[in-house]
Structure formats: structure tokens, C-alpha cells
Write a protein that holds these residues in place. Structure first.
Motif, PDB file in Angstrom:
ATOM      1  N   THR A  39       0.826  -1.208   0.000  1.00  0.00           N
ATOM      2  CA  THR A  39       0.000   0.000   0.000  1.00  0.00           C
ATOM      3  C   THR A  39       0.861   1.259   0.000  1.00  0.00           C
ATOM      4  O   THR A  39       0.598   2.212  -0.748  1.00  0.00           O
ATOM      5  N   GLU A  42       2.675   1.834  -3.404  1.00  0.00           N
ATOM      6  CA  GLU A  42       1.768   2.366  -4.418  1.00  0.00           C
ATOM      7  C   GLU A  42       1.521   3.850  -4.202  1.00  0.00           C
ATOM      8  O   GLU A  42       1.558   4.646  -5.144  1.00  0.00           O
ATOM      9  N   TYR A  43       1.287   4.241  -2.947  1.00  0.00           N
ATOM     10  CA  TYR A  43       1.064   5.649  -2.622  1.00  0.00           C
ATOM     11  C   TYR A  43       2.300   6.490  -2.953  1.00  0.00           C
ATOM     12  O   TYR A  43       2.200   7.554  -3.574  1.00  0.00           O
ATOM     13  N   LYS A  46       2.880   7.074  -6.697  1.00  0.00           N
ATOM     14  CA  LYS A  46       1.963   8.070  -7.264  1.00  0.00           C
ATOM     15  C   LYS A  46       2.356   9.470  -6.805  1.00  0.00           C
ATOM     16  O   LYS A  46       2.260  10.434  -7.571  1.00  0.00           O
ATOM     17  N   GLU A 133      -6.292  10.352  -7.369  1.00  0.00           N
ATOM     18  CA  GLU A 133      -5.869   8.987  -7.048  1.00  0.00           C
ATOM     19  C   GLU A 133      -5.085   8.950  -5.735  1.00  0.00           C
ATOM     20  O   GLU A 133      -5.232   8.016  -4.933  1.00  0.00           O
ATOM     21  N   ILE A 134      -4.259   9.979  -5.512  1.00  0.00           N
ATOM     22  CA  ILE A 134      -3.500  10.058  -4.259  1.00  0.00           C
ATOM     23  C   ILE A 134      -4.450  10.238  -3.082  1.00  0.00           C
ATOM     24  O   ILE A 134      -4.285   9.618  -2.028  1.00  0.00           O
ATOM     25  N   GLU A 136      -7.472   9.186  -2.885  1.00  0.00           N
ATOM     26  CA  GLU A 136      -8.122   7.894  -2.661  1.00  0.00           C
ATOM     27  C   GLU A 136      -7.185   6.936  -1.934  1.00  0.00           C
ATOM     28  O   GLU A 136      -7.614   6.157  -1.070  1.00  0.00           O
ATOM     29  N   ASP A 137      -5.896   6.996  -2.288  1.00  0.00           N
ATOM     30  CA  ASP A 137      -4.913   6.144  -1.598  1.00  0.00           C
ATOM     31  C   ASP A 137      -4.805   6.515  -0.124  1.00  0.00           C
ATOM     32  O   ASP A 137      -4.669   5.640   0.744  1.00  0.00           O
ATOM     33  N   SER A 140      -7.625   5.012   1.629  1.00  0.00           N
ATOM     34  CA  SER A 140      -7.422   3.565   1.765  1.00  0.00           C
ATOM     35  C   SER A 140      -6.465   3.246   2.905  1.00  0.00           C
ATOM     36  O   SER A 140      -6.672   2.291   3.668  1.00  0.00           O
TER      37      SER A 140
END
Length: 292
Positions: A39, A42-43, A46, A133-134, A136-137, A140
């Protein structure tokens, strides 16, 4: 002058006494939950891509310098012209007035060009989508860490420091204007613990180990501002904070939440404007031990 009791370990700070390149942040013993490596990777990927997009959208460094120099020169000459009066300035220093006008035109052209380039690059690279998208990350990660939706945004203070004769001495790095930084985190409380969450970990403090809030009657500054409202207005006005021309925010006092854990005294440093949040969540009132 002492800024804290002997043997206190500042949380979210880095001890560089024996290793100036250390990056070990104090407080790992309080970590109760950690986001998965996948996780976080991925963050961070981005985030890095968005930073690259932002850099790509800027003018070359030499044009940024030229824009800055022209802008400052224009303002200085404009102020002098206004003070003397346009007729007097044109009569006594026509070349200077001309230089000021040219500087103003160059600044305006470069400003327009930079905005056009920024818009073009942001469109080509889908910067808005990257940002979404960031966001949303981040949601999450908060979900993975079980951070409740009612957790409050709060600033805590971090710094690098050296120990000299038991005294904590915050250290400036390079050209930094302040030794302190204000880090935005989430804070919430349960019946038995106080929790602080950053984007990677949740730190949990047993209420029975939280001994008090110490006031440090000293003026310090931080190099940025995390809140939406101006530090000199609205709910922040009573704290009488000031902002210099570099954007540094100055305030007095600051506080230390003291925690005894494993036979050691830890201290969570936070700014004056966060006191009410800490009082509400801990039920404690600060004390002034005249530490300066």
C-alpha cells in the motif's frame, strides 16, 4: 537554557548527537498498527509521479531566477518612484524608471508563460486525476489503519536535536529558517488510549502513562502552515501568531505532552494553537514550569 527536563525523549524527533545523518525517528515502541508495504509503495510511487509533473510544469531554473530578480527590482523601483513622484523620478532618474518598466514587463511575460506551461503540462499529465488517485490512496491507508472518520487533524512538532549535558538542543539543517516543523497527523482517543496516526503508522499511548502537559514559555517558529484559515485571523487570532516575509509562522508558547513508558519519559511537542484539542482528548490542563 533548558528546553525540557533531563532524560526526556522527544517523540517524532531525530537524535543526531552521535550521528548527524541519522534518520531514526523516536517513538517506534508506541506503534500499534502499520500500513502494508504494498500500500505504501503504491502511494509513494503516485506521489513521486505527481511531484515530477509539478517540476516539469515549472520554467527552467534560470528563468525562475530572472523572474524573481525582475519582480523584486520592479517593486523596489516602483516604491521609489511613488515616493518621489512620477514627474520628479522621470526628471532625476529617467533611466531607472525605464529599467523598472522593463523589469515589470519581463516579469509579467514570464508569469504568463509559466502559467501557460503549467496548464499545458497539468493537462497532458492528467495532474488532476493523479491528485484524486493520491487522495483515494490516503483514504485507503486510513481505512487499513482503522483510523475513525471522526479523528481530528492536529499539528505536532518535530525536529532534529543534539544532547549536550542532558539538554535538548534543536538543530537547524542547512538554510532552514527554523529548527522545528509542524507535522499534520490525525488524533483520536478511546477509553484506554490516545492514538496518533500519520500516513504509515498508528501510535498508541496508554492513558495511565500520560502524566501531564508542560508549557514551555518560549517563542519558536515553523516554516509552513497546514490550516486553511490564516494564522493571524479567526480562531487563531487569540494566539497572537505572526508571519514573516519568508512565510515562517511564529508563536509562543508551545507544549509537551509527557508520557512515562517502560521506565522512560517521552515528550510529544505541539504548538499553542493545538492546546484545546489535547486538553479535550486527555482531560489535562497545562502547567508552567518556566522552561525557556
Amino acid at each position: 537554557m533548558k528546553s525540557s527536563p533531563n532524560n526526556l525523549i522527544p517523540l517524532f524527533c531525530i537524535d543526531v548527537t552521535s550521528d548527524k545523518n541519522s534518520d531514526r525517528v523516536n517513538g517506534s515502541e508506541f506503534i500499534s498498527r502499520t500500513a502494508s508495504i504494498e500500500t505504501m509503495e503504491e502511494y509513494e510511487n503516485k506521489q513521486e509521479r505527481l511531484e515530477q509533473t509539478v517540476e516539469k510544469s515549472k520554467l527552467p531554473i534560470w528563468l525562475q531566477i530572472l523572474k524573481f530578480v525582475c519582480g523584486i527590482s520592479f517593486l523596489i523601483i516602483l516604491a521609489s518612484t511613488v515616493k518621489a513622484g512620477l514627474d520628479t523620478a522621470l526628471k532625476n532618474a529617467p533611466i531607472l524608471v525605464l529599467v523598472g518598466a522593463v523589469c515589470g514587463i519581463i516579469w509579467l511575460v514570464l508569469h504568463i508563460v509559466s502559467k501557460i506551461k503549467e496548464k499545458k503540462v497539468f493537462t497532458q499529465e492528467n495532474a488532476e486525476q493523479q491528485s484524486e488517485e493520491i487522495d483515494e490512496d490516503v483514504k485507503s491507508i486510513r481505512c487499513e489503519l482503522d483510523v475513525p472518520s471522526n479523528a481530528v487533524d492536529v499539528d505536532v512538532l518535530g525536529f532534529r536535536y543534539k544532547l549536550k549535558k542532558g539538554e535538548i538542543q534543536p538543530q537547524h539543517i542547512g538554510l532552514q529558517t527554523s529548527a522545528y516543523i509542524n507535522v499534520n497527523v490525525k488524533i483520536y482517543a478511546t477509553s484506554d488510549e490516545l492514538h496518533i496516526a500519520d500516513l504509515q503508522n498508528v501510535y498508541s499511548f496508554d492513558r495511565s502513562e500520560i502524566s501531564g502537559i508542560r508549557m514551555v514559555n518560549k517563542r519558536i517558529s515553523v516554516p509552513s502552515w497546514n490550516k486553511e484559515e490564516d494564522p493571524r485571523k479567526g480562531i487563531f487570532k487569540p494566539y497572537k501568531m505572526t508571519v514573516n516575509n519568508m512565510g515562517d509562522v511564529f508563536f509562543k508558547p508551545y507544549y509537551i505532552l509527557e508520557i512515562y513508558h517502560g521506565g522512560k519519559l517521552f515528550g510529544l511537542y505541539f504548538p499553542c494553537y493545538e492546546l484545546e484539542t489535547f486538553k479535550k482528548l486527555t482531560g489535562l490542563n497545562p502547567r508552567d514550569d518556566s522552561l525557556e
